[in-house]
Write an enzyme that holds these catalytic residues in place. Structure first.
Site, mmCIF file in Angstrom:
data_model
loop_
_atom_site.group_PDB
_atom_site.id
_atom_site.type_symbol
_atom_site.label_atom_id
_atom_site.label_comp_id
_atom_site.label_asym_id
_atom_site.label_seq_id
_atom_site.Cartn_x
_atom_site.Cartn_y
_atom_site.Cartn_z
ATOM 1 N N ASN A 196 2.010 -19.516 -1.051
ATOM 2 C CA ASN A 196 3.455 -19.413 -0.901
ATOM 3 C C ASN A 196 4.102 -20.737 -1.324
ATOM 4 O O ASN A 196 3.403 -21.692 -1.685
ATOM 5 C CB ASN A 196 3.845 -18.993 0.523
ATOM 6 C CG ASN A 196 3.481 -20.023 1.581
ATOM 7 O OD1 ASN A 196 3.483 -21.234 1.350
ATOM 8 N ND2 ASN A 196 3.145 -19.544 2.775
ATOM 9 N N THR A 237 4.431 -17.079 -3.989
ATOM 10 C CA THR A 237 5.345 -16.160 -3.330
ATOM 11 C C THR A 237 6.489 -16.942 -2.688
ATOM 12 O O THR A 237 6.294 -18.047 -2.178
ATOM 13 C CB THR A 237 4.618 -15.310 -2.276
ATOM 14 O OG1 THR A 237 3.978 -16.168 -1.318
ATOM 15 C CG2 THR A 237 3.561 -14.428 -2.931
ATOM 16 N N LEU A 238 7.682 -16.331 -2.706
ATOM 17 C CA LEU A 238 8.895 -17.008 -2.252
ATOM 18 C C LEU A 238 9.622 -16.231 -1.160
ATOM 19 O O LEU A 238 10.841 -16.347 -1.011
ATOM 20 C CB LEU A 238 9.854 -17.214 -3.434
ATOM 21 C CG LEU A 238 9.312 -17.972 -4.641
ATOM 22 C CD1 LEU A 238 10.338 -17.968 -5.775
ATOM 23 C CD2 LEU A 238 8.948 -19.407 -4.259
ATOM 24 N N GLY A 242 11.116 -13.192 -3.729
ATOM 25 C CA GLY A 242 10.103 -12.611 -4.597
ATOM 26 C C GLY A 242 8.939 -13.529 -4.869
ATOM 27 O O GLY A 242 8.349 -14.093 -3.943
ATOM 28 N N ASP A 264 8.591 -6.658 10.648
ATOM 29 C CA ASP A 264 7.457 -7.518 10.993
ATOM 30 C C ASP A 264 6.790 -7.961 9.702
ATOM 31 O O ASP A 264 6.321 -7.135 8.926
ATOM 32 C CB ASP A 264 6.470 -6.750 11.877
ATOM 33 C CG ASP A 264 5.245 -7.562 12.277
ATOM 34 O OD1 ASP A 264 5.235 -8.786 12.042
ATOM 35 O OD2 ASP A 264 4.304 -6.974 12.835
ATOM 36 N N GLY A 269 1.762 -11.068 3.241
ATOM 37 C CA GLY A 269 1.078 -11.864 2.226
ATOM 38 C C GLY A 269 -0.247 -11.245 1.829
ATOM 39 O O GLY A 269 -0.639 -11.275 0.647
ATOM 40 N N ASP A 270 -0.938 -10.658 2.794
ATOM 41 C CA ASP A 270 -2.206 -9.995 2.493
ATOM 42 C C ASP A 270 -1.976 -8.719 1.696
ATOM 43 O O ASP A 270 -2.789 -8.361 0.837
ATOM 44 C CB ASP A 270 -2.955 -9.677 3.795
ATOM 45 C CG ASP A 270 -3.328 -10.921 4.560
ATOM 46 O OD1 ASP A 270 -3.539 -11.971 3.926
ATOM 47 O OD2 ASP A 270 -3.415 -10.850 5.802
ATOM 48 N N ALA A 300 5.259 -2.856 3.667
ATOM 49 C CA ALA A 300 4.541 -3.304 4.864
ATOM 50 C C ALA A 300 5.480 -3.976 5.860
ATOM 51 O O ALA A 300 5.291 -3.865 7.076
ATOM 52 C CB ALA A 300 3.410 -4.255 4.475
#
Length: 323
Positions: A196, A237-238, A242, A264, A269-270, A300
């Site tokens: 990230n 990742t931001l 995005g 949530d 990230g996963d 998710a």
């Protein structure tokens, strides 16, 4: 509503090996996250399947990839629980090691805005050693892509990356839980890095923008720094902005986030990493894989938990009104 082209989800079919962690996530929701020394009332305790590698395996399998999980579970009830949930997602767990003692666990607090804090206890994940990985070499090398994170012993992660890279398998490394001191060998044998924005800044020694606007940063310079560090390709990742894809030729590409009402963010990230693995193993480019990943991760975020929040390709397409 503008219809979104997520037709790539219909063509996910590649083979993936994932070596790493499986955890039981002990999760409680609160109105806000506690301050040090503070006690807050929380909602009912939920025990949910997790672990960064297990999560990545589950999401990749749910959207259609052929995923084989390599790792270790303990002799407690959580071991059977974790394997059962991965099997429900379609993951091949027949090569997972069974060891004495506790399985991996995390303690997670989620606030009303969907933000979270996570404490990780390795348990059986610490016993994923190279003797075990070497015993699984033939099956491990039968895939086209390898997924790694850092919830397993570093020497195992590094040696597995070398084994698979040398065999022509593309290696994706998620530097999480984050460490800035990555072994030179691991950097050399990891084909793609996922981090990230905060992890990227720490890894490269880059100051974070005062206004928090990473999109206004000099991504050409960041790409040059990433290549100098040793990674040919990377994805940063931001969050709500995005992600940025850094290509091997130094070019960069911004991928806009999916717009959702987040409940949530645990496991998002996963979900992104698992989708990258699924896309690359199925012949998609790194850019197209990242473009797909923002929607899988966005879906998710609209549900609670990690693996419990992941959808199938059809569910994700239906949610976003996709073609």
């Amino acid at each position: 509503m503008t219809r979104i082209d997520l037709s790539a989800l219909d063509h996910i079919s590649g083979s993936i090996s994932i070596v790493g962690s499986m955890n039981a996530d002990y999760t409680v929701t609160t109105e806000r996250l506690p301050q040090p020394g503070e006690t807050l009332n929380g909602g009912p305790l939920q025990i949910l399947p997790g672990g960064k590698s297990g999560n990545q395996a589950a999401v990749a399998a749910r959207i259609g990839a052929n995923v084989t999980m390599f790792g270790a579970v303990g002799s407690d009830a959580n071991g059977d629980f974790l394997l059962g949930r991965l099997q429900d997602a379609g993951v091949d767990t027949s090569h997972v090691r069974h060891v004495g003692g506790a399985s991996g666990t995390t303690v997670i607090t989620v606030d009303a805005k969907g933000e979270n804090t996570i404490i990780y206890s390795a348990g059986s994940n610490a016993k994923v050693d190279m003797d075990y990985v070497n015993s699984q070499k033939e099956t491990l090398l039968a895939s086209s892509v390898l997924g790694l994170c850092l919830e397993s012993p570093m020497e195992t992660v590094t040696a597995t990356a070398k084994m698979c890279h040398d065999a022509g398998i593309k290696v994706l490394l998620n530097d999480s839980p984050f460490t800035a001191e990555l072994p030179e060998e691991l950097i050399r044998y990891a084909d793609v890095l996922l981090v990230n924005e905060h992890e990227m800044a720490q890894l490269l020694g880059i100051g974070e923008p005062e206004d928090g606007d990473w999109l206004g940063s000099d991504w050409g310079a960041i790409a040059a720094s990433m290549h100098e560090f040793g990674f040919k390709e990377a994805i940063v990742t931001l969050g709500g902005d995005g992600a940025v894809v850094i290509d091997a030729d130094g070019s960069t590409h911004h991928v806009e986030a999916a717009t959702v009402d987040a409940k949530d963010t645990t496991g998002c990230g996963d979900a992104f990493m698992g989708t990258l693995l699924a896309g690359l193993s199925s012949g998609l480019s790194i850019r197209d894989s990242a473009s797909l990943a923002v929607y899988v991760a966005g879906y998710a975020a609209t549900n609670y938990g990690a693996q419990a929040s992941y959808g199938t390709g059809e569910e994700i397409k239906r949610f976003f009104g996709a073609e």
